[in-house]
Scaffold this motif. Structure first.
Motif, mmCIF file in Angstrom:
data_model
loop_
_atom_site.group_PDB
_atom_site.id
_atom_site.type_symbol
_atom_site.label_atom_id
_atom_site.label_comp_id
_atom_site.label_asym_id
_atom_site.label_seq_id
_atom_site.Cartn_x
_atom_site.Cartn_y
_atom_site.Cartn_z
ATOM 1 N N GLU A 50 0.736 -1.104 -0.028
ATOM 2 C CA GLU A 50 -0.013 -0.071 0.077
ATOM 3 C C GLU A 50 1.066 1.103 -0.015
ATOM 4 O O GLU A 50 1.990 1.419 0.637
ATOM 5 C CB GLU A 50 -0.899 -0.198 1.355
ATOM 6 C CG GLU A 50 -2.049 -1.041 1.165
ATOM 7 C CD GLU A 50 -3.155 -0.625 0.084
ATOM 8 O OE1 GLU A 50 -3.369 0.267 -0.331
ATOM 9 O OE2 GLU A 50 -3.788 -1.784 -0.253
ATOM 10 N N PRO A 51 0.425 2.268 -0.693
ATOM 11 C CA PRO A 51 1.448 3.417 -0.982
ATOM 12 C C PRO A 51 1.077 4.564 0.226
ATOM 13 O O PRO A 51 -0.052 4.406 0.863
ATOM 14 C CB PRO A 51 0.947 4.116 -2.157
ATOM 15 C CG PRO A 51 -0.358 3.650 -2.287
ATOM 16 C CD PRO A 51 -0.781 2.418 -1.553
ATOM 17 N N HIS A 52 2.214 5.289 0.315
ATOM 18 C CA HIS A 52 1.807 6.753 1.230
ATOM 19 C C HIS A 52 1.381 7.434 0.190
ATOM 20 O O HIS A 52 1.516 7.259 -1.207
ATOM 21 C CB HIS A 52 3.288 7.291 1.656
ATOM 22 C CG HIS A 52 3.893 6.223 2.841
ATOM 23 N ND1 HIS A 52 4.323 6.809 4.132
ATOM 24 C CD2 HIS A 52 4.220 4.791 2.660
ATOM 25 C CE1 HIS A 52 4.785 5.655 4.588
ATOM 26 N NE2 HIS A 52 4.746 4.556 4.028
ATOM 27 N N PRO A 91 1.232 8.997 -5.097
ATOM 28 C CA PRO A 91 1.612 7.846 -4.232
ATOM 29 C C PRO A 91 3.032 7.575 -4.514
ATOM 30 O O PRO A 91 3.798 7.698 -5.323
ATOM 31 C CB PRO A 91 0.906 6.552 -5.064
ATOM 32 C CG PRO A 91 0.846 7.198 -6.656
ATOM 33 C CD PRO A 91 0.608 8.477 -6.397
ATOM 34 N N TYR A 92 3.583 7.033 -3.199
ATOM 35 C CA TYR A 92 4.829 6.722 -3.304
ATOM 36 C C TYR A 92 5.250 5.573 -2.128
ATOM 37 O O TYR A 92 4.395 5.476 -1.130
ATOM 38 C CB TYR A 92 5.975 8.081 -2.992
ATOM 39 C CG TYR A 92 5.706 8.583 -1.319
ATOM 40 C CD1 TYR A 92 6.688 8.136 -0.437
ATOM 41 C CD2 TYR A 92 4.557 9.564 -1.306
ATOM 42 C CE1 TYR A 92 6.415 8.928 0.856
ATOM 43 C CE2 TYR A 92 4.469 9.964 0.029
ATOM 44 C CZ TYR A 92 5.145 9.880 1.217
ATOM 45 O OH TYR A 92 5.094 10.312 2.204
ATOM 46 N N TRP A 93 6.423 4.837 -2.485
ATOM 47 C CA TRP A 93 6.848 3.759 -1.542
ATOM 48 C C TRP A 93 8.026 4.118 -1.053
ATOM 49 O O TRP A 93 8.941 3.964 -1.565
ATOM 50 C CB TRP A 93 6.673 2.623 -2.294
ATOM 51 C CG TRP A 93 5.321 2.315 -2.900
ATOM 52 C CD1 TRP A 93 4.530 1.248 -2.019
ATOM 53 C CD2 TRP A 93 4.627 2.769 -3.823
ATOM 54 N NE1 TRP A 93 3.230 1.304 -2.668
ATOM 55 C CE2 TRP A 93 3.478 1.947 -3.756
ATOM 56 C CE3 TRP A 93 5.001 3.652 -4.748
ATOM 57 C CZ2 TRP A 93 2.335 2.167 -4.966
ATOM 58 C CZ3 TRP A 93 3.833 3.824 -5.813
ATOM 59 C CH2 TRP A 93 2.735 3.268 -5.634
ATOM 60 N N ALA A 106 -3.310 10.774 -8.535
ATOM 61 C CA ALA A 106 -4.639 10.745 -8.542
ATOM 62 C C ALA A 106 -4.918 12.250 -8.415
ATOM 63 O O ALA A 106 -3.951 13.218 -7.833
ATOM 64 C CB ALA A 106 -5.250 10.104 -7.656
ATOM 65 N N GLY A 107 -6.090 12.823 -8.465
ATOM 66 C CA GLY A 107 -6.221 14.155 -8.305
ATOM 67 C C GLY A 107 -7.897 14.424 -8.245
ATOM 68 O O GLY A 107 -8.646 13.518 -8.516
#
Length: 257
Positions: A50-52, A91-93, A106-107
């Motif tokens: 799951e991303p931050h 999103p980032y990991w 997303a936005g």
């Protein structure tokens, strides 16, 4: 195609805000909204977890605000109700050294994506939010061409129109939105500029895949055992697979597991 229409957008915004005031308690539209994030592509979650999320939006002074959302958490943000406002969620990991800004966001656009006291983000509106920011960054002394005066509803309709190429309708991130924004500010918006950015085919000796890209819309790549040829676009390219992460810029690439 002229999509900067001040009177039309002012009418749309006033209608949206009027609806919000009717829906919500009291005489005023809410200034704080619960952020609703979209579902993350299954392949991203299965390979990376799951991303931050890194949220970005504009406050009442027009300054950029940011907030981070941990996996499984939620947040609310305050948005001024006086103009169209872009919200991006990158999103980032961090556990995989994939920082915010690599994967496409997303936005949402306020007020068009408001549902009561919720601000509903989507992958499609991530394109709108980034294009809004690129328009704002483009040099312009014409007050009628500020992004808040752009006809965003008409812009969204373009992606249901077969006059755009099928490739762009399937994956709008194939377009160089910074270039389109610059030309829009210097001249006018022209949908004929919405074409895939040129890519260079680069042979990279990695596993056949499947390989998943940084766009939530992109189809996975699979190759024969004797070679993998990736469509490398200008800038930083990333693909992920069950075997690891491929980072590529031009003909320079690195692979990590």
């Amino acid at each position: 195609m002229k999509l900067f229409n001040l009177r039309l957008l002012a009418l749309l915004v006033s209608v949206q805000l009027g609806c919000l005031q009717l829906i919500c308690c009291g005489d005023f539209a809410p200034s704080t909204y619960a952020v609703v994030l979209p579902d993350v592509p299954e392949a991203w979650v299965s390979l990376l977890g799951e991303p931050h999320w890194r949220l970005e939006w504009l406050d009442k002074s027009g300054s950029r605000r940011t907030a981070d959302i941990l996996p499984g958490k939620s947040t609310e943000i305050g948005i001024p109700v006086t103009w169209a406002n872009p919200v991006t969620a990158w999103p980032y990991w961090p556990g995989h050294n994939l920082s915010a800004g690599i994967f496409k966001p997303a936005g949402a656009l306020f007020p068009f994506d408001v549902d009561g006291v919720r601000l509903c983000l989507s992958w499609k509106a991530g394109v709108d939010a980034v294009f809004y920011r690129e328009l704002a960054l483009a040099d312009s002394r014409n007050d009628l061409k500020i992004p808040a005066n752009f006809d965003w509803l008409r812009f969204r309709e373009l992606f249901n129109n077969e006059t755009l190429s099928e490739a762009v309708r399937k994956d709008p991130w194939l377009v160089d939105w910074r270039s389109v924004a610059g030309k829009t500010i210097s001249a006018n918006f022209d949908r004929r500029r919405l074409v895939p950015e040129a890519a260079e085919s680069v042979n990279i000796p990695v596993s056949p895949g499947p390989w998943y890209g940084i766009s939530p819309f992109s189809a996975p790549l699979s190759f024969e055992e004797d070679g993998a040829v990736f469509p490398v676009r200008p800038g930083f390219n990333v693909w992920i697979s069950p075997d690891g992460i491929l980072r590529c810029s031009g003909k320079t690439w690195t692979f990590s597991q």
